[in-house]
Design an enzyme around this catalytic site. Structure first.
Site, PDB file in Angstrom:
ATOM      1  N   PHE A  65      11.458  -4.197   5.960  1.00 47.37           N
ATOM      2  CA  PHE A  65      12.459  -4.467   6.845  1.00 47.37           C
ATOM      3  C   PHE A  65      14.005  -4.105   7.003  1.00 47.37           C
ATOM      4  O   PHE A  65      13.944  -3.646   6.307  1.00 47.37           O
ATOM      5  CB  PHE A  65      12.961  -5.980   5.593  1.00 47.37           C
ATOM      6  CG  PHE A  65      14.195  -6.979   5.689  1.00 47.37           C
ATOM      7  CD1 PHE A  65      14.047  -7.546   6.985  1.00 47.37           C
ATOM      8  CD2 PHE A  65      15.270  -7.056   5.609  1.00 47.37           C
ATOM      9  CE1 PHE A  65      15.583  -8.540   7.990  1.00 47.37           C
ATOM     10  CE2 PHE A  65      16.388  -7.971   5.470  1.00 47.37           C
ATOM     11  CZ  PHE A  65      16.103  -8.324   6.902  1.00 47.37           C
ATOM     12  N   SER A  95       7.012  -2.201   1.274  1.00 50.73           N
ATOM     13  CA  SER A  95       7.893  -2.936   0.910  1.00 50.73           C
ATOM     14  C   SER A  95       7.608  -3.978   2.049  1.00 50.73           C
ATOM     15  O   SER A  95       6.938  -4.299   1.749  1.00 50.73           O
ATOM     16  CB  SER A  95       9.636  -2.262   1.864  1.00 50.73           C
ATOM     17  OG  SER A  95      11.101  -3.096   1.103  1.00 50.73           O
ATOM     18  N   MET A  96       8.154  -4.893   2.817  1.00 51.35           N
ATOM     19  CA  MET A  96       8.300  -5.707   3.030  1.00 51.35           C
ATOM     20  C   MET A  96       6.933  -5.649   4.073  1.00 51.35           C
ATOM     21  O   MET A  96       5.817  -6.881   4.293  1.00 51.35           O
ATOM     22  CB  MET A  96       9.280  -6.240   4.496  1.00 51.35           C
ATOM     23  CG  MET A  96       8.697  -8.261   5.430  1.00 51.35           C
ATOM     24  SD  MET A  96      10.217  -8.345   6.429  1.00 51.35           S
ATOM     25  CE  MET A  96       9.692  -7.059   8.057  1.00 51.35           C
ATOM     26  N   ASP A 131      12.856   1.764  -8.457  1.00 47.05           N
ATOM     27  CA  ASP A 131      13.303   1.506  -7.440  1.00 47.05           C
ATOM     28  C   ASP A 131      14.979   0.336  -7.506  1.00 47.05           C
ATOM     29  O   ASP A 131      14.933  -0.485  -8.055  1.00 47.05           O
ATOM     30  CB  ASP A 131      12.433   0.831  -6.818  1.00 47.05           C
ATOM     31  CG  ASP A 131      12.259   0.010  -5.451  1.00 47.05           C
ATOM     32  OD1 ASP A 131      13.411  -0.610  -5.281  1.00 47.05           O
ATOM     33  OD2 ASP A 131      11.360  -0.268  -4.812  1.00 47.05           O
ATOM     34  N   HIS A 168      13.780   3.621  -4.118  1.00 49.44           N
ATOM     35  CA  HIS A 168      12.801   2.362  -2.993  1.00 49.44           C
ATOM     36  C   HIS A 168      11.964   3.373  -1.700  1.00 49.44           C
ATOM     37  O   HIS A 168      11.031   2.860  -1.638  1.00 49.44           O
ATOM     38  CB  HIS A 168      13.762   1.370  -2.265  1.00 49.44           C
ATOM     39  CG  HIS A 168      12.942   0.237  -1.518  1.00 49.44           C
ATOM     40  ND1 HIS A 168      12.232  -0.752  -1.776  1.00 49.44           N
ATOM     41  CD2 HIS A 168      13.163  -0.480   0.246  1.00 49.44           C
ATOM     42  CE1 HIS A 168      11.275  -1.582  -1.015  1.00 49.44           C
ATOM     43  NE2 HIS A 168      12.383  -1.171  -0.404  1.00 49.44           N
TER      44      HIS A 168
END
Length: 248
Positions: free
Chosen positions: A27, A95-96, A194, A224
């Protein structure tokens, strides 16, 4: 023939037997987020590597009025296009992108799935406090302006409308149930430091997916942006070895 280390993996296959790998960023991100992995694969294999950019994303964010469905549609379009050219297909999502990748794997199937910092849950308050303290220290020392990842996060924060954040939440809520239907071999990698995606996200995914071949790997010092962090070499090694393992 297959070689490891500094050699190139050549599968000597064309057309329907070609290997394709779809790599999905996160994202407000761009292909930069997974670039260390995609570059390594491009240098060490002859696979087809596809790294789409979602609408409104990239180096210049233009997210106003963009819905989460458009992000899913673009990833799905890239997947189906790559599937036309590949007999063997891998999905890697950050991630996303891990949430979207899980959805595609559950809907269409694939040969292997890799989830990096996948955001089934998000925000790790304890780690965020540590990160803010580190930024304050760097700010006092005058070194924060040289921190590339901090500058990228700051720009993301400034350029991301609240409506886009709501769309991200909708996407996670909509696609998260897909993990219950993933049967393909899956590698899950999570940074223990993260601040955006907590450890429980990786644990949830590992426990939820019914695949008989699944592995959960923690990187002790990574935050992250896992592909660009201090455990980068270990991450690339884990990813590459997983992809080199026989599928059966």
């Amino acid at each position: 023939m297959i070689f490891y280390g500094h050699y190139r993996v050549t599968n000597d296959k064309k057309g329907d037997n070609m290997i394709g790998c779809l790599c999905l960023h996160g994202f407000t991100g761009s292909p930069y987020e997974v670039e260390p992995v995609t570059r390594y694969l491009e240098e060490h294999t002859d696979w087809l590597i596809s790294v789409p950019t979602y609408p409104g994303h990239g180096e210049q964010l233009m997210l106003k009025g963009i819905t989460h469905k458009l992000w899913i549609d673009e990833a799905e379009r890239a997947f189906l296009e790559l599937r036309k050219k590949s007999g063997t297909l891998y999905i890697l999502g950050f991630s996303m992108g891990g949430i979207i990748g899980g959805y595609l794997a559950s809907k269409y199937g694939c040969d292997k799935l890799i989830l990096l910092s996948a955001s089934a849950y998000y925000m790790n308050p304890a780690q965020m406090v540590k990160d803010i303290k580190d930024m304050i220290i760097k700010g006092v020392r005058g070194t924060l302006k040289d921190d590339e990842l901090y500058l990228r996060y700051r720009k993301k924060f400034m350029d991301t409308p609240l409506s886009a954040t709501f769309e991200f939440r909708k996407l996670v809520k909509t696609l998260k149930p897909s993990f219950r239907d993933i049967e393909v071999p899956t590698l899950i990698i999570q940074g223990e430091c993260d601040g955006l995606v907590p450890r429980k996200s990786a644990e949830y995914i590992y426990k939820t997916i019914p695949s008989k071949r699944k592995k959960l790997c923690y990187l002790k010092e990574s935050k992250h942006m896992i592909c660009h962090d201090v455990d980068q070499e270990q991450l690339i090694e884990e990813v590459f070895q997983f992809l080199m393992e026989p599928t059966k």
